[in-house]
Design a protein around this motif. Structure first.
Motif, short mmCIF file in Angstrom:
data_model
loop_
_atom_site.label_atom_id
_atom_site.label_comp_id
_atom_site.label_asym_id
_atom_site.label_seq_id
_atom_site.Cartn_x
_atom_site.Cartn_y
_atom_site.Cartn_z
N UNK A 1 0.82 -1.22 0.00
CA UNK A 1 0.00 0.00 0.00
C UNK A 1 0.85 1.27 0.00
N UNK A 2 2.11 1.14 0.38
CA UNK A 2 3.03 2.27 0.31
C UNK A 2 3.65 2.31 -1.08
N UNK A 3 3.53 3.40 -1.82
CA UNK A 3 4.07 3.47 -3.18
C UNK A 3 5.58 3.24 -3.19
N UNK A 4 6.04 2.56 -4.22
CA UNK A 4 7.48 2.30 -4.34
C UNK A 4 8.27 3.60 -4.43
N UNK A 5 7.74 4.57 -5.16
CA UNK A 5 8.44 5.85 -5.26
C UNK A 5 8.63 6.52 -3.91
N UNK A 6 7.63 6.37 -3.04
CA UNK A 6 7.72 6.97 -1.71
C UNK A 6 8.72 6.24 -0.83
N UNK A 7 8.60 4.93 -0.74
CA UNK A 7 9.48 4.17 0.16
C UNK A 7 10.93 4.23 -0.31
N UNK A 8 11.13 4.10 -1.62
CA UNK A 8 12.50 4.12 -2.14
C UNK A 8 13.17 5.46 -1.88
N UNK A 9 12.48 6.55 -2.20
CA UNK A 9 13.09 7.88 -2.06
C UNK A 9 13.31 8.23 -0.59
N UNK A 10 12.34 7.91 0.25
CA UNK A 10 12.49 8.21 1.68
C UNK A 10 13.66 7.46 2.30
N UNK A 11 13.74 6.16 2.04
CA UNK A 11 14.81 5.37 2.63
C UNK A 11 16.16 5.71 2.02
N UNK A 12 16.19 5.99 0.72
CA UNK A 12 17.43 6.38 0.07
C UNK A 12 18.06 7.58 0.76
N UNK A 13 17.24 8.57 1.08
CA UNK A 13 17.74 9.79 1.70
C UNK A 13 17.92 9.65 3.21
N UNK A 14 16.97 8.97 3.86
CA UNK A 14 16.96 8.96 5.32
C UNK A 14 18.06 8.10 5.92
N UNK A 15 18.39 6.98 5.29
CA UNK A 15 19.45 6.12 5.82
C UNK A 15 20.79 6.84 5.75
N UNK A 16 21.09 7.42 4.60
CA UNK A 16 22.36 8.12 4.44
C UNK A 16 22.38 9.41 5.24
N UNK A 17 21.25 10.11 5.28
CA UNK A 17 21.18 11.35 6.04
C UNK A 17 21.48 11.15 7.51
N UNK A 18 21.02 10.04 8.07
CA UNK A 18 21.32 9.74 9.46
C UNK A 18 22.72 9.21 9.65
N UNK A 19 23.21 8.45 8.66
CA UNK A 19 24.51 7.80 8.80
C UNK A 19 25.67 8.78 8.71
N UNK A 20 25.59 9.74 7.79
CA UNK A 20 26.69 10.69 7.62
C UNK A 20 26.34 12.08 8.13
N UNK A 21 25.18 12.23 8.76
CA UNK A 21 24.76 13.51 9.36
C UNK A 21 24.70 14.63 8.34
N UNK A 22 24.08 14.35 7.19
CA UNK A 22 23.89 15.37 6.15
C UNK A 22 22.46 15.27 5.65
N UNK A 23 21.46 15.64 6.47
CA UNK A 23 20.06 15.39 6.10
C UNK A 23 19.58 16.20 4.89
N UNK A 24 19.85 17.48 4.86
CA UNK A 24 19.31 18.30 3.77
C UNK A 24 19.98 18.00 2.44
#
Length: 445
Positions: free
Chosen positions: A371-394
């Protein structure tokens, strides 16, 4: 939770050379009225030209050297057993290169370079050679460490030759790194945002870093684009989806999941590094063992090899065919191969493999919750995992939006996911640091 190797202490700030105005603690002298500012602009322009040209040559060599990587199937056991001989040989070459260049087994990581705004020029030749062998040999690492070290090391050397003050050296080093990344990330905006977020320069130094990094990254991008075009723009074509208000809440939930993945990645990399440190073996043997390990994993799961850029495109297109189980295993396996690569002496950047981990986790989430669109889950996780890991969210929000072209409206849940992941990971770091503080205090005289 990036695992950064212990780094030499940064040289103390030098007194302002004769003929140069001393830095003002109160910041009452406009930056543009200082002589060093115009020297920094000139250096940034030169570093941008060098970064664009060097980036083109370096990425071309990598493409040429990685031509041996061709799997029979992206699924289970799709690799070839002779790959293990290649990866083991890469470990041997890396051990010999370290010995020949006298490169320490533990070298500063990319995040440490950015945070300290310092790259030791003496380590650059060894880092470049070892990183090139690592990436050609199939390690789960990215090219950003080698590029950043060359650009930052040249900037550090130029600043020392011009006898710039401490702030000038830091700004020149960062502008050298920006010049190396301008073409690689296909957008000067992403490069400058990442550098500012990770390095976190303050006061009048922020103005210097912003102006010089923008100039250097823009020149580099112009050169790179004229020859090779863009690298990442429109790279991951996700299925279009229409914005819904409840996606905002979903973005928060996805951000929490991304924080778990990011934390697990940090723990895996750290644990792998400690495990190799405890092995009472020569460094050359450790590198060979590391090459054998990620080579065997690569034979079983060929998509875990290399930087992960092209492999992530395969996961995005064929995720449904691969199945939830295999896609989920790819996330864990890539964490392990990345940790083994870093822990055993291979050199490379953490951003590119982290993008694979985040994007693949997003595909797995969609397969688990259709029920969660692939475009939403892929883009969110792509950015959020790296944003938290290297502390560069924006910077990661911009990167995800540019690479997937989801549009401004659909980028709002991505922003919430990244901020949620970033804040959660930072909270975990704070709690771990606070927990370790009493032990240190108790052991102190």
């Amino acid at each position: 939770m990036v695992n950064e190797h212990q780094q030499p202490t940064r040289p103390p700030a030098a007194e302002a050379p004769a003929g140069h105005p001393a830095p003002s603690a109160a910041g009452d002298v406009p930056v543009a009225e200082t002589g060093d500012f115009w020297l920094l602009l000139g250096a940034a322009a030169l570093l941008g030209v060098f970064g664009g040209l060097f980036g083109l040559v370096f990425m071309w060599l990598l493409r040429l050297g990685q031509g041996w990587y061709a799997y029979s199937s992206p699924g289970w056991m799709g690799g070839h057993w002779w790959w293990v001989a290649v990866t083991a040989a890469a470990g041997l070459v890396i051990g010999l290169l370290r010995w020949a260049t006298r490169l320490p087994f533990k070298t500063p990581g990319l995040i440490a370079d950015l945070q300290d705004q310092y790259v030791n020029p003496r380590l650059v030749p060894g880092i470049l050679l070892v990183s090139t062998a690592s990436l050609i040999g199939g390690a789960s690492l990215g090219p950003e460490k080698a590029l950043g070290s060359v650009g930052g090391g040249l900037g550090q050397w130029m600043a020392a030759r011009r006898r710039l003050d401490d702030e000038g050296r830091g700004a020149t080093t960062l502008s050298g790194m920006a010049g190396s990344y301008g073409g690689l990330f296909s957008s000067p905006i992403i490069v400058v945002m990442m550098i500012v977020e990770v390095a976190r320069p303050g006061g009048a130094k922020l103005t210097r870093v912003l102006v010089t990094s923008i100039l250097s990254a823009s020149i580099s991008f112009g050169i790179y684009f004229a020859v090779a075009g863009t690298v990442f723009l429109d790279l991951y074509a996700v299925p279009s989806f229409s914005y819904q208000n409840w996606y905002l809440l979903a973005g928060v939930g996805i951000g929490l999941l991304a924080a778990v993945v990011s934390t697990l990645l940090g723990v895996t990399v750290t644990a792998s590094g400690k495990l190799f440190d405890r092995l009472r073996l020569p460094d050359l043997v450790k590198s060979i063992i590391g090459g054998v390990l990620f080579g065997v994993v690569g034979v079983i799961l060929p998509l875990t090899m290399m930087t992960g850029t092209d492999q992530l495109g395969v996961v995005l297109k064929e995720g449904a065919t691969l199945g939830l189980g295999l896609v989920a295993v790819l996330v864990i396996a890539k964490m392990i191969t990345m940790g083994v690569s870093l822990g055993s002496g291979f050199i490379g950047g953490p951003i590119f493999p982290s993008l694979f981990i985040g994007g693949t986790a997003g595909v797995a989430l969609h397969l688990a919750v259709p029920s969660l669109p692939l475009g939403l889950t892929f883009t969110c996780m792509l950015a959020a995992v790296v944003g938290g890991f290297v502390s560069a969210p924006f910077a990661m929000v911009l990167f995800a939006a540019f690479t997937t072209q989801i549009g401004a409206l659909n980028a709002t849940p991505v922003l919430l996911a990244v901020i949620t992941s970033f804040v959660t990971v930072e909270a975990v770091r704070f709690l771990l640091a606070r927990r370790g503080r009493p032990r240190a205090d108790a052991g102190a005289p």
